[in-house]
Design a protein around this motif. Sequence first.
Motif, PDB file in Angstrom:
ATOM      1  N   TYR A   1       3.281   2.980  12.790  1.00  0.00           N
ATOM      2  CA  TYR A   1       4.208   4.098  12.592  1.00  0.00           C
ATOM      3  C   TYR A   1       4.831   3.991  11.198  1.00  0.00           C
ATOM      4  O   TYR A   1       5.431   2.970  10.860  1.00  0.00           O
ATOM      5  CB  TYR A   1       5.298   4.079  13.663  1.00  0.00           C
ATOM      6  N   VAL A   2       4.671   5.051  10.406  1.00  0.00           N
ATOM      7  CA  VAL A   2       5.146   5.042   9.021  1.00  0.00           C
ATOM      8  C   VAL A   2       5.795   6.382   8.707  1.00  0.00           C
ATOM      9  O   VAL A   2       5.671   7.358   9.452  1.00  0.00           O
ATOM     10  CB  VAL A   2       3.989   4.782   8.029  1.00  0.00           C
ATOM     11  N   GLN A   3       6.491   6.440   7.556  1.00  0.00           N
ATOM     12  CA  GLN A   3       7.024   7.707   7.086  1.00  0.00           C
ATOM     13  C   GLN A   3       5.853   8.662   6.841  1.00  0.00           C
ATOM     14  O   GLN A   3       4.803   8.266   6.336  1.00  0.00           O
ATOM     15  CB  GLN A   3       7.814   7.498   5.793  1.00  0.00           C
ATOM     16  N   PRO A   4       5.993   9.934   7.236  1.00  0.00           N
ATOM     17  CA  PRO A   4       4.861  10.884   7.126  1.00  0.00           C
ATOM     18  C   PRO A   4       4.226  10.924   5.744  1.00  0.00           C
ATOM     19  O   PRO A   4       2.997  11.007   5.615  1.00  0.00           O
ATOM     20  CB  PRO A   4       5.504  12.227   7.495  1.00  0.00           C
ATOM     21  N   GLU A   5       5.059  10.847   4.703  1.00  0.00           N
ATOM     22  CA  GLU A   5       4.508  10.948   3.352  1.00  0.00           C
ATOM     23  C   GLU A   5       3.694   9.717   2.945  1.00  0.00           C
ATOM     24  O   GLU A   5       2.984   9.736   1.934  1.00  0.00           O
ATOM     25  CB  GLU A   5       5.637  11.186   2.341  1.00  0.00           C
ATOM     26  N   ALA A   6       3.794   8.617   3.731  1.00  0.00           N
ATOM     27  CA  ALA A   6       3.078   7.384   3.386  1.00  0.00           C
ATOM     28  C   ALA A   6       1.807   7.195   4.205  1.00  0.00           C
ATOM     29  O   ALA A   6       1.051   6.245   3.973  1.00  0.00           O
ATOM     30  CB  ALA A   6       3.995   6.173   3.586  1.00  0.00           C
ATOM     31  N   ALA A   7       1.540   8.092   5.138  1.00  0.00           N
ATOM     32  CA  ALA A   7       0.424   7.887   6.070  1.00  0.00           C
ATOM     33  C   ALA A   7      -0.925   7.864   5.359  1.00  0.00           C
ATOM     34  O   ALA A   7      -1.768   6.997   5.608  1.00  0.00           O
ATOM     35  CB  ALA A   7       0.456   8.966   7.148  1.00  0.00           C
ATOM     36  N   ASP A   8      -1.160   8.818   4.457  1.00  0.00           N
ATOM     37  CA  ASP A   8      -2.461   8.879   3.786  1.00  0.00           C
ATOM     38  C   ASP A   8      -2.693   7.643   2.915  1.00  0.00           C
ATOM     39  O   ASP A   8      -3.803   7.092   2.873  1.00  0.00           O
ATOM     40  CB  ASP A   8      -2.545  10.146   2.928  1.00  0.00           C
ATOM     41  N   ALA A   9      -1.644   7.194   2.217  1.00  0.00           N
ATOM     42  CA  ALA A   9      -1.789   6.017   1.357  1.00  0.00           C
ATOM     43  C   ALA A   9      -2.126   4.777   2.189  1.00  0.00           C
ATOM     44  O   ALA A   9      -2.957   3.947   1.787  1.00  0.00           O
ATOM     45  CB  ALA A   9      -0.498   5.787   0.563  1.00  0.00           C
ATOM     46  N   LEU A  10      -1.483   4.651   3.359  1.00  0.00           N
ATOM     47  CA  LEU A  10      -1.771   3.500   4.220  1.00  0.00           C
ATOM     48  C   LEU A  10      -3.194   3.574   4.748  1.00  0.00           C
ATOM     49  O   LEU A  10      -3.932   2.571   4.710  1.00  0.00           O
ATOM     50  CB  LEU A  10      -0.780   3.450   5.384  1.00  0.00           C
ATOM     51  N   ALA A  11      -3.608   4.739   5.245  1.00  0.00           N
ATOM     52  CA  ALA A  11      -4.956   4.878   5.797  1.00  0.00           C
ATOM     53  C   ALA A  11      -6.014   4.586   4.735  1.00  0.00           C
ATOM     54  O   ALA A  11      -6.974   3.837   4.984  1.00  0.00           O
ATOM     55  CB  ALA A  11      -5.140   6.276   6.380  1.00  0.00           C
ATOM     56  N   ASP A  12      -5.847   5.150   3.555  1.00  0.00           N
ATOM     57  CA  ASP A  12      -6.827   4.923   2.478  1.00  0.00           C
ATOM     58  C   ASP A  12      -6.846   3.444   2.066  1.00  0.00           C
ATOM     59  O   ASP A  12      -7.924   2.860   1.855  1.00  0.00           O
ATOM     60  CB  ASP A  12      -6.485   5.793   1.266  1.00  0.00           C
ATOM     61  N   GLY A  13      -5.653   2.853   1.962  1.00  0.00           N
ATOM     62  CA  GLY A  13      -5.583   1.452   1.563  1.00  0.00           C
ATOM     63  C   GLY A  13      -6.242   0.528   2.567  1.00  0.00           C
ATOM     64  O   GLY A  13      -6.922  -0.443   2.182  1.00  0.00           O
ATOM     65  N   LEU A  14      -6.077   0.813   3.839  1.00  0.00           N
ATOM     66  CA  LEU A  14      -6.700  -0.028   4.868  1.00  0.00           C
ATOM     67  C   LEU A  14      -8.213   0.157   4.885  1.00  0.00           C
ATOM     68  O   LEU A  14      -8.962  -0.814   5.069  1.00  0.00           O
ATOM     69  CB  LEU A  14      -6.102   0.299   6.240  1.00  0.00           C
ATOM     70  N   ARG A  15      -8.670   1.389   4.697  1.00  0.00           N
ATOM     71  CA  ARG A  15     -10.131   1.613   4.654  1.00  0.00           C
ATOM     72  C   ARG A  15     -10.756   0.834   3.496  1.00  0.00           C
ATOM     73  O   ARG A  15     -11.823   0.239   3.649  1.00  0.00           O
ATOM     74  CB  ARG A  15     -10.422   3.103   4.513  1.00  0.00           C
ATOM     75  N   ARG A  16     -10.092   0.838   2.334  1.00  0.00           N
ATOM     76  CA  ARG A  16     -10.629   0.098   1.187  1.00  0.00           C
ATOM     77  C   ARG A  16     -10.683  -1.396   1.457  1.00  0.00           C
ATOM     78  O   ARG A  16     -11.483  -2.113   0.842  1.00  0.00           O
ATOM     79  CB  ARG A  16      -9.771   0.370  -0.047  1.00  0.00           C
ATOM     80  N   ARG A  17      -9.862  -1.866   2.376  1.00  0.00           N
ATOM     81  CA  ARG A  17      -9.844  -3.296   2.706  1.00  0.00           C
ATOM     82  C   ARG A  17     -10.710  -3.620   3.916  1.00  0.00           C
ATOM     83  O   ARG A  17     -10.629  -4.715   4.473  1.00  0.00           O
ATOM     84  CB  ARG A  17      -8.395  -3.730   2.943  1.00  0.00           C
ATOM     85  N   GLY A  18     -11.529  -2.656   4.328  1.00  0.00           N
ATOM     86  CA  GLY A  18     -12.519  -2.918   5.352  1.00  0.00           C
ATOM     87  C   GLY A  18     -12.105  -2.612   6.777  1.00  0.00           C
ATOM     88  O   GLY A  18     -12.875  -2.913   7.712  1.00  0.00           O
ATOM     89  N   TRP A  19     -10.949  -2.006   6.963  1.00  0.00           N
ATOM     90  CA  TRP A  19     -10.498  -1.683   8.329  1.00  0.00           C
ATOM     91  C   TRP A  19     -11.019  -0.306   8.748  1.00  0.00           C
ATOM     92  O   TRP A  19     -11.121   0.601   7.921  1.00  0.00           O
ATOM     93  CB  TRP A  19      -8.974  -1.706   8.406  1.00  0.00           C
ATOM     94  N   HIS A  20     -11.315  -0.198  10.037  1.00  0.00           N
ATOM     95  CA  HIS A  20     -11.795   1.085  10.555  1.00  0.00           C
ATOM     96  C   HIS A  20     -10.592   1.938  10.972  1.00  0.00           C
ATOM     97  O   HIS A  20      -9.906   1.631  11.941  1.00  0.00           O
ATOM     98  CB  HIS A  20     -12.725   0.877  11.761  1.00  0.00           C
ATOM     99  N   VAL A  21     -10.339   2.986  10.206  1.00  0.00           N
ATOM    100  CA  VAL A  21      -9.225   3.903  10.473  1.00  0.00           C
ATOM    101  C   VAL A  21      -9.830   5.250  10.801  1.00  0.00           C
ATOM    102  O   VAL A  21     -10.340   5.950   9.901  1.00  0.00           O
ATOM    103  CB  VAL A  21      -8.279   4.008   9.260  1.00  0.00           C
ATOM    104  N   PRO A  22      -9.830   5.680  12.072  1.00  0.00           N
ATOM    105  CA  PRO A  22     -10.411   6.970  12.432  1.00  0.00           C
ATOM    106  C   PRO A  22      -9.735   8.108  11.682  1.00  0.00           C
ATOM    107  O   PRO A  22      -8.537   8.071  11.426  1.00  0.00           O
ATOM    108  CB  PRO A  22     -10.155   7.062  13.942  1.00  0.00           C
ATOM    109  N   VAL A  23     -10.519   9.096  11.328  1.00  0.00           N
ATOM    110  CA  VAL A  23     -10.004  10.268  10.619  1.00  0.00           C
ATOM    111  C   VAL A  23      -9.253  11.165  11.598  1.00  0.00           C
ATOM    112  O   VAL A  23      -9.723  11.417  12.686  1.00  0.00           O
ATOM    113  CB  VAL A  23     -11.150  11.048   9.956  1.00  0.00           C
TER     114      VAL A  23
END
Length: 364
Positions: free
Chosen positions: A342-364
Amino acid sequence: MTPIEDTAISSAVVIGTGLIGTSIALALRQKGVRVFLSDRDPSAVRLARELGAGEDWPSDRTVDLAIIAVPPQFVAQQLLDLQKNDTARVYTDVASVKVLPLDQAAQLGCDLSSYVAGHPLAGRERSGPAAARADLFLGRPWALCPTPETTPAALDTALELVALCGGNATQVDAEQHDRAVAVVSHVPHVTAAAVAARLSEASDTALGLSGQGVRDVTRIAAGDPSLWTGILSGNATPVAEVLEALVADLSAVARSLREFAGEGAAVSGVTDLLERGVRGTGRIPGKHGGPARTYAVVQVVIGDRPGELARLVQAAGETGVNIEDIRLEHAPGLPLGAAELYVQPEAADALADGLRRRGWHVPV
């Protein structure tokens, strides 16, 4: 351990080494207070002592503050016994109801000038000293119910206790307190227990289909029944009044659903309750006691392996996004699950993109 300065509390005794009592002891120890422990169960004292909560209490030892952490119906007698021995300068308790112990203390002839009734609104579904945590009260409300007889010095000492434990003190009338906790604590526990009780009769098929929703609703129902029986009986009338209102709501919904099933009538009664529920949820204070916030949820698939959650949290930290809350849901029969961040709405995309770049599976 950091010694404290300019404080009225340099020593304290905790009577009752359960979850709350031991957690207070641990918090005070971290602040350099010398803490003594007492409980009618020697094994509870021994475990609390082994956890670093304090030392055995010689009953003739006097202290600055006595903290009574026993069930509500035993607070007044314990207070009287302690005061007869001049155990402390100031006394407080942590029972979750306040009218009962105050009334009983007055009837027994206790000295109310040195007593501040208190209630930290923090806890866990687990009980006993093994579940205690020094940080249990950080940022949590802590009700104090001084009476007209309470001296300013006694109240100041109680306020200092709350501050040392990291809580947020709120002064409130005892009757107002009991009516409030009936709504926000006692009836929710009974309601969770009622839902969980249905599960005891549910089929294996139903249990196999259970998801995070039912876990969220029933989590607190795992609390100690004997402890909660004492709490509810100590606040019987306010709890009964709220339960009766709740039953009326549920009965109205049941009637609406039966009418809908039988005649195709509108289910406005159902919609009304659901909408009031949304409004009520929105009124629950958010982080740090401020207004409730709506967070975005970033879901991440994680393996059910040791250290996996720690790796995820570290990766999230590397993105520079602050995580407001985390919830886990396991996939039945599979060695994986989902972590909801759970994050601030404006930070959600940055977190999802950052985790994907680090190899985590983040469903779209």
